[in-house]
Design a protein around this motif. Structure first.
Motif, PDB file in Angstrom:
ATOM      1  N   PHE A 115       0.830  -1.196   0.000  1.00 48.48           N
ATOM      2  CA  PHE A 115       0.000   0.000   0.000  1.00 48.48           C
ATOM      3  C   PHE A 115       0.868   1.250   0.000  1.00 48.48           C
ATOM      4  O   PHE A 115       0.599   2.204  -0.744  1.00 48.48           O
ATOM      5  CB  PHE A 115      -0.924   0.013   1.220  1.00 48.48           C
ATOM      6  CG  PHE A 115      -1.667   1.312   1.386  1.00 48.48           C
ATOM      7  CD1 PHE A 115      -2.842   1.541   0.689  1.00 48.48           C
ATOM      8  CD2 PHE A 115      -1.182   2.325   2.207  1.00 48.48           C
ATOM      9  CE1 PHE A 115      -3.523   2.745   0.806  1.00 48.48           C
ATOM     10  CE2 PHE A 115      -1.845   3.527   2.339  1.00 48.48           C
ATOM     11  CZ  PHE A 115      -3.023   3.740   1.637  1.00 48.48           C
ATOM     12  N   ALA A 116       1.893   1.272   0.850  1.00 47.69           N
ATOM     13  CA  ALA A 116       2.752   2.447   0.944  1.00 47.69           C
ATOM     14  C   ALA A 116       3.389   2.781  -0.401  1.00 47.69           C
ATOM     15  O   ALA A 116       3.386   3.935  -0.835  1.00 47.69           O
ATOM     16  CB  ALA A 116       3.835   2.215   2.000  1.00 47.69           C
ATOM     17  N   VAL A 117       3.914   1.770  -1.076  1.00 49.96           N
ATOM     18  CA  VAL A 117       4.619   2.007  -2.338  1.00 49.96           C
ATOM     19  C   VAL A 117       3.655   2.520  -3.405  1.00 49.96           C
ATOM     20  O   VAL A 117       3.942   3.520  -4.081  1.00 49.96           O
ATOM     21  CB  VAL A 117       5.329   0.729  -2.810  1.00 49.96           C
ATOM     22  CG1 VAL A 117       5.886   0.915  -4.225  1.00 49.96           C
ATOM     23  CG2 VAL A 117       6.452   0.361  -1.843  1.00 49.96           C
ATOM     24  N   GLY A 142       1.510   7.296  -6.399  1.00 52.49           N
ATOM     25  CA  GLY A 142       0.335   8.014  -6.869  1.00 52.49           C
ATOM     26  C   GLY A 142      -0.748   7.136  -7.462  1.00 52.49           C
ATOM     27  O   GLY A 142      -1.703   7.646  -8.064  1.00 52.49           O
ATOM     28  N   TYR A 143      -0.632   5.815  -7.294  1.00 53.13           N
ATOM     29  CA  TYR A 143      -1.638   4.894  -7.826  1.00 53.13           C
ATOM     30  C   TYR A 143      -2.754   4.739  -6.791  1.00 53.13           C
ATOM     31  O   TYR A 143      -2.829   3.758  -6.045  1.00 53.13           O
ATOM     32  CB  TYR A 143      -1.008   3.538  -8.148  1.00 53.13           C
ATOM     33  CG  TYR A 143       0.124   3.602  -9.138  1.00 53.13           C
ATOM     34  CD1 TYR A 143       0.111   4.526 -10.185  1.00 53.13           C
ATOM     35  CD2 TYR A 143       1.210   2.737  -9.048  1.00 53.13           C
ATOM     36  CE1 TYR A 143       1.147   4.581 -11.106  1.00 53.13           C
ATOM     37  CE2 TYR A 143       2.251   2.792  -9.959  1.00 53.13           C
ATOM     38  CZ  TYR A 143       2.220   3.713 -10.981  1.00 53.13           C
ATOM     39  OH  TYR A 143       3.255   3.771 -11.885  1.00 53.13           O
ATOM     40  N   ARG A 144      -3.650   5.688  -6.767  1.00 53.72           N
ATOM     41  CA  ARG A 144      -4.659   5.748  -5.719  1.00 53.72           C
ATOM     42  C   ARG A 144      -5.647   4.572  -5.784  1.00 53.72           C
ATOM     43  O   ARG A 144      -5.996   3.987  -4.760  1.00 53.72           O
ATOM     44  CB  ARG A 144      -5.410   7.074  -5.799  1.00 53.72           C
ATOM     45  CG  ARG A 144      -4.500   8.287  -5.743  1.00 53.72           C
ATOM     46  CD  ARG A 144      -5.268   9.569  -5.960  1.00 53.72           C
ATOM     47  NE  ARG A 144      -6.052   9.921  -4.788  1.00 53.72           N
ATOM     48  CZ  ARG A 144      -5.547  10.542  -3.721  1.00 53.72           C
ATOM     49  NH1 ARG A 144      -4.264  10.864  -3.689  1.00 53.72           N
ATOM     50  NH2 ARG A 144      -6.305  10.840  -2.710  1.00 53.72           N
ATOM     51  N   LYS A 145      -6.101   4.245  -6.979  1.00 55.58           N
ATOM     52  CA  LYS A 145      -7.077   3.166  -7.120  1.00 55.58           C
ATOM     53  C   LYS A 145      -6.500   1.848  -6.622  1.00 55.58           C
ATOM     54  O   LYS A 145      -7.172   1.088  -5.909  1.00 55.58           O
ATOM     55  CB  LYS A 145      -7.512   3.041  -8.581  1.00 55.58           C
ATOM     56  CG  LYS A 145      -8.597   2.011  -8.802  1.00 55.58           C
ATOM     57  CD  LYS A 145      -9.062   2.003 -10.250  1.00 55.58           C
ATOM     58  CE  LYS A 145     -10.147   0.965 -10.477  1.00 55.58           C
ATOM     59  NZ  LYS A 145     -10.622   0.963 -11.895  1.00 55.58           N
ATOM     60  N   HIS A 155      -2.295  14.063  -2.446  1.00 52.79           N
ATOM     61  CA  HIS A 155      -1.013  13.526  -2.915  1.00 52.79           C
ATOM     62  C   HIS A 155      -1.125  12.923  -4.308  1.00 52.79           C
ATOM     63  O   HIS A 155      -2.064  12.199  -4.619  1.00 52.79           O
ATOM     64  CB  HIS A 155      -0.507  12.455  -1.945  1.00 52.79           C
ATOM     65  CG  HIS A 155       0.730  11.763  -2.429  1.00 52.79           C
ATOM     66  ND1 HIS A 155       1.947  12.397  -2.532  1.00 52.79           N
ATOM     67  CD2 HIS A 155       0.931  10.488  -2.865  1.00 52.79           C
ATOM     68  CE1 HIS A 155       2.843  11.555  -2.992  1.00 52.79           C
ATOM     69  NE2 HIS A 155       2.257  10.392  -3.201  1.00 52.79           N
ATOM     70  N   GLU A 156      -0.159  13.241  -5.136  1.00 51.53           N
ATOM     71  CA  GLU A 156      -0.014  12.639  -6.460  1.00 51.53           C
ATOM     72  C   GLU A 156       1.447  12.250  -6.644  1.00 51.53           C
ATOM     73  O   GLU A 156       2.348  12.975  -6.220  1.00 51.53           O
ATOM     74  CB  GLU A 156      -0.430  13.613  -7.561  1.00 51.53           C
ATOM     75  CG  GLU A 156      -1.901  14.010  -7.518  1.00 51.53           C
ATOM     76  CD  GLU A 156      -2.258  14.991  -8.628  1.00 51.53           C
ATOM     77  OE1 GLU A 156      -1.325  15.377  -9.374  1.00 51.53           O
ATOM     78  OE2 GLU A 156      -3.431  15.367  -8.725  1.00 51.53           O
ATOM     79  N   GLY A 157       1.667  11.131  -7.267  1.00 49.72           N
ATOM     80  CA  GLY A 157       3.036  10.697  -7.502  1.00 49.72           C
ATOM     81  C   GLY A 157       3.730  11.567  -8.526  1.00 49.72           C
ATOM     82  O   GLY A 157       3.086  12.253  -9.335  1.00 49.72           O
ATOM     83  N   ILE A 159      10.815   5.836  -7.009  1.00 51.10           N
ATOM     84  CA  ILE A 159      11.535   4.687  -6.442  1.00 51.10           C
ATOM     85  C   ILE A 159      12.374   5.127  -5.253  1.00 51.10           C
ATOM     86  O   ILE A 159      12.389   4.468  -4.198  1.00 51.10           O
ATOM     87  CB  ILE A 159      12.417   4.016  -7.511  1.00 51.10           C
ATOM     88  CG1 ILE A 159      11.536   3.359  -8.584  1.00 51.10           C
ATOM     89  CG2 ILE A 159      13.350   2.987  -6.878  1.00 51.10           C
ATOM     90  CD1 ILE A 159      12.308   2.808  -9.765  1.00 51.10           C
ATOM     91  N   ILE A 160      13.061   6.261  -5.401  1.00 48.75           N
ATOM     92  CA  ILE A 160      13.915   6.745  -4.319  1.00 48.75           C
ATOM     93  C   ILE A 160      13.101   7.076  -3.075  1.00 48.75           C
ATOM     94  O   ILE A 160      13.440   6.660  -1.949  1.00 48.75           O
ATOM     95  CB  ILE A 160      14.718   7.979  -4.775  1.00 48.75           C
ATOM     96  CG1 ILE A 160      15.734   7.581  -5.844  1.00 48.75           C
ATOM     97  CG2 ILE A 160      15.425   8.627  -3.587  1.00 48.75           C
ATOM     98  CD1 ILE A 160      16.466   8.751  -6.460  1.00 48.75           C
TER      99      ILE A 160
END
Length: 288
Positions: A14-16, A21-24, A219-221, A229-230
């Motif tokens: 979930f955290a990753v 930014g993959y909310r769904k 939040h958005e990736g 990744i970092i």
């Protein structure tokens, strides 16, 4: 294989996906884990079935399993957790036959490993497999309903808070029977309360975190995969450091509710604190 059934794995997943930014996908992991573990705990405290090695002296628990097999036997939490995060992969890629086969095989092997170690009976595993699959299907249905809604996080927050209240009431009001093994009383009741409130603390963190993200953070990736990744690697390292450094502090608060508060802090870090830091880092280093 038993390590693949630890609850830390869906939390890490979930955290990753959340930080990317993959909310769904994050909502799906949360709902699958939420339904699987909640129903699992409700059945555990409803039936209060001791472990196989308590019921049958012919069953010999292996290694240090007595230190890790907390709570009751029926159904299997490890199997439920495995189904919660593996079954969505099998369903999503069901047209590629080898992926569902691998998913089913791994879930069954995790269940078998729990039976081999003497901490679960076959019915514990079977019920968790079937129940977990239906919980994942339910999670998919809810995602289809809320994925395009502006208030999706509010709905999930309300559900998470309701789950927290339910687990809190069970922990406070349920009396657990005394269980003995090898002439010594196993502290099943206290361990079950700890497990209930650890999950409850996580749900409280999700409830608060989803609301904070909806109203304040959004939040958005980043568009940069390297940056994502970092920040994921650093974020997971910080989660482990926070868990390690705060362990003694929360342990002093209380064996049961200290664990709950620590889980709330860790989930809030994942959903709110680290995304805020990531936004600052993104503006500072990526300039967009």
């Amino acid at each position: 294989f038993r390590y693949l059934g630890e609850s830390i794995i869906p939390v890490v997943l979930f955290a990753v996906v959340w930080w990317f930014g993959y909310r769904k996908q994050g909502f799906l992991i949360f709902l699958s884990f939420f339904f699987s573990i909640l129903t699992n705990f409700i059945l555990k405290v409803s039936f209060c079935i001791p472990r196989p090695f308590v019921r049958d002296p012919r069953v010999i628990p292996m290694g240090s399993v007595l230190d890790t097999a907390t709570g009751f036997s029926f159904p299997s939490s490890h199997t439920a957790v495995a189904v919660a995060y593996l079954a969505p992969l099998g369903i999503k890629y069901r047209n590629k036959l080898f992926i569902p086969i691998i998913v089913v095989l791994v879930c069954c092997l995790i269940g078998f490993s729990r039976m081999y170690m003497g901490v679960h009976a076959p019915q514990d595993i079977l019920v968790s497999l079937v129940l977990g699959f239906f919980c994942v299907i339910l999670a998919f249905k809810i995602i289809e309903w809320i994925s395009d809604r502006d208030d999706a996080e509010i709905i999930l927050s309300i559900g998470a808070f309701a789950g927290f209240i339910l687990l809190l009431f069970i922990s406070l009001l349920r009396d657990f029977p005394d269980i003995y093994f090898d002439g010594q009383m196993l502290h099943i009741g206290q361990e079950m309360q700890r497990d209930l409130m650890t999950m409850g603390g996580a749900l409280l963190g999700f409830a608060i975190g989803f609301l904070c993200d909806h109203f304040f953070i959004h939040h958005e990736g980043s568009d940069s995969r390297v940056f994502n990744i970092i920040i994921s690697v650093v974020g997971l390292a910080l989660v482990l450091i926070i868990k390690k450094l705060t362990g003694a502090f929360f342990e002093n608060i209380g064996y049961v509710y200290g664990h709950a508060l620590q889980q709330t802090l860790l989930i809030l870090f994942i959903i709110t604190f680290w995304p805020i830091a990531c936004r600052f880092l993104q503006r500072k280093f990526l300039r967009y």
